[in-house]
Design an enzyme around this catalytic site. Structure first.
Site, short mmCIF file in Angstrom:
data_model
loop_
_atom_site.label_atom_id
_atom_site.label_comp_id
_atom_site.label_asym_id
_atom_site.label_seq_id
_atom_site.Cartn_x
_atom_site.Cartn_y
_atom_site.Cartn_z
CG ASP A 193 68.81 109.47 -27.67
OD1 ASP A 193 68.93 110.40 -28.51
OD2 ASP A 193 69.60 108.53 -27.59
CE1 TYR A 239 68.21 105.62 -28.53
CE2 TYR A 239 67.45 103.39 -28.92
CZ TYR A 239 68.46 104.34 -28.96
OH TYR A 239 69.69 103.99 -29.44
CG HIS A 279 73.00 109.71 -24.04
ND1 HIS A 279 72.22 110.47 -24.88
CD2 HIS A 279 73.36 108.62 -24.77
CE1 HIS A 279 72.11 109.88 -26.05
NE2 HIS A 279 72.79 108.75 -26.02
#
Length: 257
Positions: A147, A106, A248
């Site tokens: 991500d 992330y 998302h």
DNA sequence: ATGTCGCTCATTGAGCGA
């Protein structure tokens, strides 16, 4: 074998959405981001009941990453990105599963830019690139999934001119992403669909999803041996349309066994 | 600048990060 990435935006707050998606699509390996949960509150039992083993790296309120595997052993190989002992954010977890190394990340958002948060993002990216190069040298199958908070090119943004100064799209950030590709990593989704507009994230506000005002920021970087096994990919866009959903959508790739 | 979320601390709302 299906590998997926999903920024859940709060694993406890949206557990119903996560479980429904797992039940409907049955991915083999799942990388989750933005758990927003301390380790002790990770929903281990609910995921186990759904058929998934899990490892996780949580943190109160923010960040947090996890790897799930359906009916397969997960051997944790790393917790936290190396290169800065003072970095307290839970943003990287890694495991050996079925002969592959799976890194779940992330990457920092970095806004507002310029500023200390953007500096942290750039430092984190450089650490990540350096560590990725170490993995690359091992010559084993590696997938770096998650991500990335980076739109690699204009094709990955609904309106590029509006995003030029944003931390997700500034030239410094895209340059590091491009360097990762130059190092030998393959962006799996772009490899299979070179000219297509594909988004994985839509803001909650301003009706972004119905307008398809999206960004492609969730990525799979594959080492050469996994690139050879890449069969197909997709975005489970309909999940973004569910009630109480993350901002998302889940993204997945399929690899030959 | 705005918009909409989940999470936290600590009361029914504010602050934060995204």
């Amino acid at each position: 074998m299906k590998l997926a990435s999903y920024n859940v935006n709060g694993i406890n707050g949206r557990l119903d959405v996560l479980l429904r998606w797992l039940d409907e699509t049955s991915p083999d390996i799942v990388c989750l981001q933005e758990l927003k949960s301390p380790d002790a509150r990770f929903p281990e039992r609910a995921l186990e009941a759904a058929g998934y083993n899990a490892i996780w790296h949580g943190q109160k309120s923010w960040n947090g990453v996890a790897i799930l595997a359906r009916g397969q052993t997960i051997t944790e190989t790393r917790l936290g990105l190396p290169g800065d002992p003072d970095d307290t954010h839970s943003r990287y977890i890694e495991a050996a599963i079925d002969g592959m190394i799976i890194g779940c990340l992330y990457l920092p958002n970095g806004n507002p830019a310029p500023g200390p948060k953007f500096d942290y993002k750039l430092r984190w990216m450089k650490r990540f690139r350096q560590y990725a190069a170490e993995l690359f040298e091992l010559d084993v199958p590696v997938a770096l999934i998650g991500d990335f908070n980076v739109m690699p090119t204009d094709l990955d943004v609904y309106k590029p001119e509006r995003w030029r100064d944003d931390a997700l799209f500034r030239p410094e950030v895209r340059a590091v992403y491009a360097e990762l590709l130059a190092d030998g990593w393959t962006d799996a989704v772009r490899e299979l669909h070179p000219g297509e507009r594909i988004y994985t994230f839509w803001k909650y506000f301003r009706n972004a999803f119905p307008r398809d005002a999206g960004l492609r920021i969730d990525h799979f970087l594959l080492s050469p041996s996994l690139r050879e096994r890449l069969l197909s990919c997709g975005v489970d866009k309909y999940v973004r349309g569910w009630k109480h959903t993350s901002d998302h959508a889940p993204v997945w790739i399929e690899l030959a066994d």
